[in-house]
Design an enzyme around this catalytic site. Structure first.
Site, PDB file in Angstrom:
ATOM      1  N   ARG A  76      82.452  15.050 133.092  1.00  0.00           N
ATOM      2  CA  ARG A  76      82.060  14.120 134.149  1.00  0.00           C
ATOM      3  C   ARG A  76      83.323  13.516 134.771  1.00  0.00           C
ATOM      4  O   ARG A  76      84.310  13.276 134.075  1.00  0.00           O
ATOM      5  CB  ARG A  76      81.203  13.013 133.537  1.00  0.00           C
ATOM      6  CG  ARG A  76      80.648  11.973 134.502  1.00  0.00           C
ATOM      7  CD  ARG A  76      79.590  12.531 135.395  1.00  0.00           C
ATOM      8  NE  ARG A  76      78.805  11.471 136.046  1.00  0.00           N
ATOM      9  CZ  ARG A  76      78.071  11.679 137.133  1.00  0.00           C
ATOM     10  NH1 ARG A  76      78.003  12.877 137.686  1.00  0.00           N
ATOM     11  NH2 ARG A  76      77.374  10.701 137.659  1.00  0.00           N
TER      12      ARG A  76
ATOM     13  N   THR B 205      73.768  19.257 143.513  1.00  0.00           N
ATOM     14  CA  THR B 205      74.022  19.537 142.106  1.00  0.00           C
ATOM     15  C   THR B 205      73.494  20.941 141.822  1.00  0.00           C
ATOM     16  O   THR B 205      72.835  21.548 142.670  1.00  0.00           O
ATOM     17  CB  THR B 205      73.375  18.453 141.208  1.00  0.00           C
ATOM     18  OG1 THR B 205      73.802  17.178 141.645  1.00  0.00           O
ATOM     19  CG2 THR B 205      73.678  18.608 139.747  1.00  0.00           C
TER      20      THR B 205
ATOM     21  N   SER C 160      74.967   9.332 135.098  1.00  0.00           N
ATOM     22  CA  SER C 160      74.413  10.561 135.669  1.00  0.00           C
ATOM     23  C   SER C 160      72.958  10.733 135.248  1.00  0.00           C
ATOM     24  O   SER C 160      72.491  10.097 134.294  1.00  0.00           O
ATOM     25  CB  SER C 160      75.237  11.747 135.161  1.00  0.00           C
ATOM     26  OG  SER C 160      74.622  12.955 135.528  1.00  0.00           O
ATOM     27  N   SER C 161      72.256  11.588 135.968  1.00  0.00           N
ATOM     28  CA  SER C 161      70.894  11.966 135.565  1.00  0.00           C
ATOM     29  C   SER C 161      70.837  13.409 135.084  1.00  0.00           C
ATOM     30  O   SER C 161      69.752  13.917 134.759  1.00  0.00           O
ATOM     31  CB  SER C 161      69.941  11.818 136.750  1.00  0.00           C
ATOM     32  OG  SER C 161      69.921  10.490 137.189  1.00  0.00           O
TER      33      SER C 161
ATOM     34  N   GLY D 121      68.861  17.711 141.376  1.00  0.00           N
ATOM     35  CA  GLY D 121      67.820  16.907 142.025  1.00  0.00           C
ATOM     36  C   GLY D 121      67.965  15.415 141.848  1.00  0.00           C
ATOM     37  O   GLY D 121      66.958  14.697 141.817  1.00  0.00           O
ATOM     38  N   GLY D 122      69.200  14.919 141.686  1.00  0.00           N
ATOM     39  CA  GLY D 122      69.422  13.473 141.607  1.00  0.00           C
ATOM     40  C   GLY D 122      68.625  12.860 140.472  1.00  0.00           C
ATOM     41  O   GLY D 122      68.492  13.447 139.397  1.00  0.00           O
TER      42      GLY D 122
HETATM   43  N1  GLY Z   1      75.425  13.147 140.894  1.00  0.00           N
HETATM   44  C1  GLY Z   1      74.149  13.352 140.323  1.00  0.00           C
HETATM   45  C2  GLY Z   1      74.063  12.937 138.898  1.00  0.00           C
HETATM   46  O1  GLY Z   1      75.034  13.035 138.186  1.00  0.00           O
HETATM   47  O2  GLY Z   1      73.034  12.496 138.462  1.00  0.00           O
END
Ligand code: GLY
Length: 558
Positions: A91, A364, A435-436, A455-456
């Site tokens: 990350r 993503t 993050s998700s 997908g956020g």
């Molecule tokens: N940038 C999308 C996430 O990491 O959730």
């Protein structure tokens, strides 16, 4: 112990030699050229980890709006030989000069767009370090070999697709603002026509330096110089120390169970694993398959609402804040939450104490890999918004992320996806934004699922629905195609894809107090592999919403 559980333990714990090997290898990714790159590396004698490096690097070239060397991600690995499971956390980190008020004006208001477009929106990339780490620690081939297909694609180019055109149209202004990005991804300042070839010679050279020198080939030397010069000239705040200090972190994945299935998933700084386990824990108290569709959607929505409430309140980078993972993923806590769910009535989010959460974009990317030895990888990678920050430092070929927007710029003020957060996810120097991303393995006595999706903030609920499909005995084509719905605490709406909920189900949900919102577009791009041990076969599927490819191949490891 229950016989199914005992069998599962045996399958997971016996050395690889004692367990059967998959009859084929499989790769599912968001682009046919990336899937082909992974199979090329398996055929060259690489293992699943080498293949994952090849697929990730290829996606960085041919799917530049979704992930890349200028971004980061989480690679969930399982090594068959000793059963080692690890999450490689690549990350991005906030630059050391970043402060909590980086995106605020003198009055304390959030400056629109500042954490989204341009050099100031970019966090320090983690993907190059992660690829070098995975190749050195887990791979069998030299990094340069695994990067070779991506380098070839960067030189020879790839064809613009409809999806590319949609993404480039969406980010046209940001791309135009960066001369290097505009030269690379546009034609004469406009969205290129279908079939136009995108060639990236600077990126090819950057990949070559990474392959030759490992992570120093990116975080020092010519690439680092180009990045620092470019970011500095464009108003960014990166320093040489930021690049030198970047480190991949190996983390223990989160583990949980659902009806005899073992779940292995992303640890913080992803919120995905915590929320997924929380939701599965809540739902394990119901006889899911026996429920009517309205009851299923209602109960899943209530589980989502509660998990996302806690996400907003408690989750952040565990290097900076104490994340109560054990408490949040404890089945006893889920039982408490379940007890608060009215089976006939929606709980207004305003009636749940605590902070807030957010919606999701569709950027993503995800890849799932299984090799003939049983090694596996689920990896979700990102540069955040489509084409990230839109900013490319001259001479680097590296499109930078805008992952800084995944921080909470100010408590209670939504980010680009409507996300709000609390102090746990405030900006701090060197911190990883929440993050998700939810790369996940599911092991049952009958087989293993490898899955994930972009997908956020909707990523987590998509993975939940995919796991429920697998647990119900359906095949990967059903996991990835399944119509989707989503709730994330705030806004207090139950979103659903066109066609996901029958009219009668919608009517009943409204009667139960849900506010429904049909999305204009479908969402997600799930990539899944299934090793069906019972059936002695391997299946894979790529989300029909995307343009990816899943491919199962015999060969190698025989
Ligand atoms: N940038 C999308 C996430 O990491 O959730």
């Amino acid at each position: 112990m229950h016989a199914r559980a005992l069998l599962l333990l045996l399958v997971l714990w016996l050395p690889a030699q004692a367990v059967e090997r998959p009859p084929a290898a499989a790769i599912a990714s968001a682009h046919p050229l990336a899937t082909a790159a992974g199979h090329e590396i398996l055929a060259a004698g690489g293992n699943a980890f080498d293949a994952a490096v090849a697929v990730s690097a290829a996606l960085a070239v041919v799917e530049p709006y979704s992930s890349g060397l200028g971004g980061g991600g989480f690679w969930l690995l399982r090594r068959a030989a000793d059963g080692r499971e690890v999450m490689v956390d690549g990350r991005e980190t906030a630059p050391l000069a970043a402060r909590h008020d980086l995106y605020l004006d003198a009055q304390g208001g959030v400056i629109p767009g500042r954490s989204i477009d341009g050099a100031l929106a970019a966090a320090i990339p983690g993907e190059p370090a992660a690829l070098a780490h995975i190749a050195a620690r887990y791979g069998r081939l030299p990094l340069a070999r695994s990067l070779a297909p991506a380098i070839r694609y960067a030189r020879e180019g790839f064809e613009v697709s409809e999806h590319y055109r949609r993404m480039a149209s969406f980010r046209l202004d940001a791309l135009r603002a960066s001369p290097a990005a505009a030269r690379t991804f546009l034609r004469d300042g406009a969205v290129p026509p279908l079939g136009h070839r995108i060639r990236q010679p600077d990126l090819a050279r950057t990949l070559e330096r990474l392959g030759r020198e490992g992570e120093k080939g990116f975080y020092a030397g010519a690439t680092a110089k180009a990045l620092l010069n470019g970011v500095g000239a464009a108003g960014g705040i990166w320093s040489g120390e930021d690049l030198r200090a970047y480190r991949v972190v190996e983390r223990a994945p989160l583990r949980g169970s659902y009806r005899g299935f073992r779940i292995t998933t992303a640890a913080p700084p992803s919120s995905g694993g915590v929320a997924l386990l929380q939701m599965l824990n809540i739902l394990s108290g119901y006889d899911w398959e026996a429920l009517a569709e309205t009851d299923r959607v209602h109960l899943a929505t209530e589980a989502m609402r509660r998990a996302y409430r806690d996400r907003a309140e408690f989750l952040g980078d565990p290097g900076f804040v104490a994340v109560p993972v054990q408490r949040l993923t404890d089945p006893a806590y889920a039982a408490q939450l379940r007890a608060g769910i009215d089976p006939q009535q929606a709980t207004p989010s305003s009636a749940l104490t605590a902070a807030a959460a957010a919606p999701g974009g569709n950027h993503t990317t995800h890849l799932s890999v299984l090799d003939r030895e049983g090694n596996r990888v689920a990896a979700t990678l990102s540069i955040n918004y489509p084409f990230g920050s839109g900013f490319m430092p001259e001479g680097s070929g590296v499109l930078l992320n805008d992952e800084m927007d995944d921080f909470s710029a100010k408590p209670g003020v939504p980010n680009a996806y409507g996300l709000v957060g609390a102090a746990a996810n405030a900006i701090a120097p060197g911190k990883r934004p929440l993050s998700s991303m939810t790369p996940t393995f599911v092991d049952g006595p009958g087989g293993t699922a490898i899955l994930g999706t972009p997908g956020g903030s909707r990523i987590i609920t998509m993975v939940l629905l995919g796991v429920l499909e697998f647990a119900a005995g359906r095949e990967p084509a059903a996991w990835v195609a399944r119509p989707r719905y989503h709730h994330q605490y705030l806004p207090d709406v139950l979103q659903f894809e066109p066609g996901a909920l029958a009219d009668a189900v919608q009517d009943e949900l409204v009667l139960r107090g849900h506010t429904l919102q049909q999305a204009e577009q479908p969402w997600g791009n799930m990539q899944a592999v299934w090793w069906d041990r019972e059936g002695g076969r391997v299946l894979a599927a790529s989300d029909p919403r995307g343009e990816g490819r899943a491919e199962v191949r015999q060969g190698a490891a025989d």
